[in-house]
Design an enzyme around this catalytic site. Structure first.
Site, PDB file in Angstrom:
ATOM      1  N   TYR A  83       0.862  -1.181   0.000  1.00  0.00           N
ATOM      2  CA  TYR A  83       0.000   0.000   0.000  1.00  0.00           C
ATOM      3  C   TYR A  83       0.894   1.225   0.000  1.00  0.00           C
ATOM      4  O   TYR A  83       1.753   1.370   0.871  1.00  0.00           O
ATOM      5  CB  TYR A  83      -0.934   0.026   1.222  1.00  0.00           C
ATOM      6  CG  TYR A  83      -1.813   1.255   1.230  1.00  0.00           C
ATOM      7  CD1 TYR A  83      -2.806   1.428   0.266  1.00  0.00           C
ATOM      8  CD2 TYR A  83      -1.632   2.259   2.181  1.00  0.00           C
ATOM      9  CE1 TYR A  83      -3.599   2.571   0.252  1.00  0.00           C
ATOM     10  CE2 TYR A  83      -2.433   3.398   2.180  1.00  0.00           C
ATOM     11  CZ  TYR A  83      -3.413   3.556   1.213  1.00  0.00           C
ATOM     12  OH  TYR A  83      -4.196   4.686   1.196  1.00  0.00           O
TER      13      TYR A  83
ATOM     14  N   ASP B  39       9.552   2.532   0.324  1.00  0.00           N
ATOM     15  CA  ASP B  39       8.467   3.228   1.002  1.00  0.00           C
ATOM     16  C   ASP B  39       8.513   2.809   2.470  1.00  0.00           C
ATOM     17  O   ASP B  39       8.092   1.714   2.824  1.00  0.00           O
ATOM     18  CB  ASP B  39       7.125   2.842   0.358  1.00  0.00           C
ATOM     19  CG  ASP B  39       5.939   3.510   1.043  1.00  0.00           C
ATOM     20  OD1 ASP B  39       6.142   4.125   2.121  1.00  0.00           O
ATOM     21  OD2 ASP B  39       4.813   3.407   0.521  1.00  0.00           O
TER      22      ASP B  39
ATOM     23  N   LYS C 261       4.044   9.401   8.854  1.00  0.00           N
ATOM     24  CA  LYS C 261       3.543   8.857  10.129  1.00  0.00           C
ATOM     25  C   LYS C 261       4.416   9.220  11.341  1.00  0.00           C
ATOM     26  O   LYS C 261       4.420  10.340  11.780  1.00  0.00           O
ATOM     27  CB  LYS C 261       3.342   7.349  10.004  1.00  0.00           C
ATOM     28  CG  LYS C 261       2.312   7.007   8.918  1.00  0.00           C
ATOM     29  CD  LYS C 261       1.783   5.604   9.041  1.00  0.00           C
ATOM     30  CE  LYS C 261       0.974   5.205   7.827  1.00  0.00           C
ATOM     31  NZ  LYS C 261      -0.460   5.314   7.982  1.00  0.00           N
TER      32      LYS C 261
END
Ligand code: PMP
Length: 438
Positions: free
Chosen positions: A150, A243, A271
């Site tokens: 994702y 990522d 995050k």
């Protein structure tokens, strides 16, 4: 279950219903099914502290969602809160550059062993920019990425299908049209087929994008595969993009790059490093980051920005509040010298081992998989009812089911969590939903 949860979350449901007409929120229809419609809502909460949240009915939950993995220290962590409060008394405006941005950029290059850094507002934006600069620098256009990853909501990466002959991503989500996917190639993660394809198409591939350990499949950690990809991409002028929006500053301060001893060309973060405020970071080699500003030059001589640059921008990209929370996050991590992360990672490992032993003995179809402090329950078929039962017993897990422990999940909180999981399993058996082995 429907009756009990509807009672427990009555104000959440009332609020959701009252605003549905005005507030378009796909989380409020996630996994919609007519039999379960009474249980489809996103918990509404405006109070949180440490490892806990309270919903607007004032029920308390152990939070395993932890801001989708953005809250490493727990909710309302005082040092982060104080940093925000202090910055608020100075400025929360954008326009001129915050002095914090340059300071943070330097510190991040040191922490992540990268050369340059650029700031954005989200992981999605960081991914979008990383692909843009990879294409700009390599002057190629195709991107290889992997099933199960994702990478946020950037259109060329948003699909669940591919053409099995060509491996070109195929449109599967309304609004994501084929023309936006034609430069995207999708492979099974870790597959030989992907390595063969990359080797045969080096002239057209700008980037290979990996979530080194996929949050949806955290027990799969294909280090040898990643090393092989690194070597092929290095030899063929293909950007390797890691990522690390979830793994960065979690598995290690240097993320998977450090943990697996693999240096990517471009790395994205988000995050955790924002300390709970919105952030996206593109870090990596000057060769690629120079496409953002033309590269290094100085005053007082003849130097100029020599690299050809593309375009990036954003109103809130260096928001002083996000810069200050990122600086504070980094300071806390550096002061602890790796111990804080190691502690959370070990606590998660112990928790997963304990639960897996319990599951193995009583519910062999249930298990937990993890990577560092990220974990997921494996819940085939009816075992998915575990999430509702846990909600009923005061454990909050969001619809995407990625779970996180934080520094605030102390041994006592984890012990309580273990009890709640065992109790939930027992109740599911009592209600005839699942069967125990014994
Ligand atoms: N990459 C990964 C690995 C992610 O997990 C996410 C979000 N969960 C993103 C990118 C996108 O980040 P954001 O939601 O901040 O856009």
């Amino acid at each position: 279950m429907i009756h009990k949860l509807s009672q427990k979350n009555s104000l959440t449901k009332k609020h959701t219903q009252n605003y549905r007409q005005y507030f378009a929120l796909n989380r409020n229809t996630a996994g919609f099914n007519i039999q379960k419609k009474e249980l489809i809502y996103t918990l509404v909460s405006d109070k949180s502290d440490g490892a806990f949240i309270w919903d607007i009915d004032d029920n308390k939950y152990i939070d395993l969602t932890m801001g989708f993995g953005s809250l490493l220290f727990g909710h309302n962590y005082l040092p982060i809160r104080t940093a925000i409060e202090n910055q608020l008394t100075k400025s929360w405006s954008v326009g001129p550059m915050s002095p914090l941005a340059g300071i943070l950029a330097e510190k991040i290059t040191v922490a992540t062993n990268t050369e340059r850094v650029a700031f954005f507002n989200s992981g999605t934006e960081a991914i979008m920019v990383s692909l843009r600069i990879a294409k700009a620098v390599t002057k190629k256009k195709n991107v290889v990425f992997f099933k199960g990853a994702y990478h946020g909501t950037f259109d060329p990466l948003l699909t669940l299908k591919r053409d099995h002959q060509t491996n070109i991503a195929k449109e599967s989500i309304p609004g994501i049209t084929q023309s936006t996917l034609n430069e995207s190639y999708v492979f099974d993660y870790g597959s030989e087929a992907s390595l063969d394809f990359i080797k045969k198409n080096t002239n057209n591939i700008a980037a290979v994008l990996v979530e080194p350990v996929q949050s949806r499949n955290p027990s799969f950690q294909p280090i040898a595969f990643l090393k092989e990809i690194r070597s092929i991409t290095e030899q063929n002028d293909i950007a390797l993009i890691f990522d690390e929006v979830i793994t960065g500053f979690r598995i290690d301060i240097g993320g998977c790059q450090k943990k697996f001893n693999i240096q990517a060309d471009i790395v994205t973060y988000g995050k955790i490093i924002g300390g709970g405020l919105p952030i996206g970071i593109v870090a990596g080699k000057s060769k690629f980051l120079d496409a953002i500003d033309g590269g290094f030059w100085q005053y007082g001589d003849q130097s100029i920005p020599e690299a050809k640059s593309t375009f990036v921008a954003g109103t809130f990209c260096h928001h002083p509040l996000a810069m200050v929370t990122a600086l504070k996050t980094l300071e806390i991590l550096e002061t602890s010298n790796g111990e804080l992360l190691e502690d959370i990672n070990i606590r998660t490992e112990n928790f997963c081992n304990k639960m897996n032993a319990f599951f193995k003995e009583n519910f062999p179809k249930l298990s937990i998989v993890h990577f560092g402090s990220l974990f997921r329950f494996v819940t085939p078929g009816k075992y998915k009812e575990l999430y509702n039962q846990l909600l009923l017993n005061g454990v909050y897990i969001w619809e995407g089911r990625n779970c996180f422990l934080s520094a605030a999940h102390t041994t006592e909180v984890v012990a309580l969590l273990e009890d709640k999981i065992k109790l939930s399993c027992k109740q599911l058996v009592e209600n005839g939903i699942i069967k125990t082995q014994v």
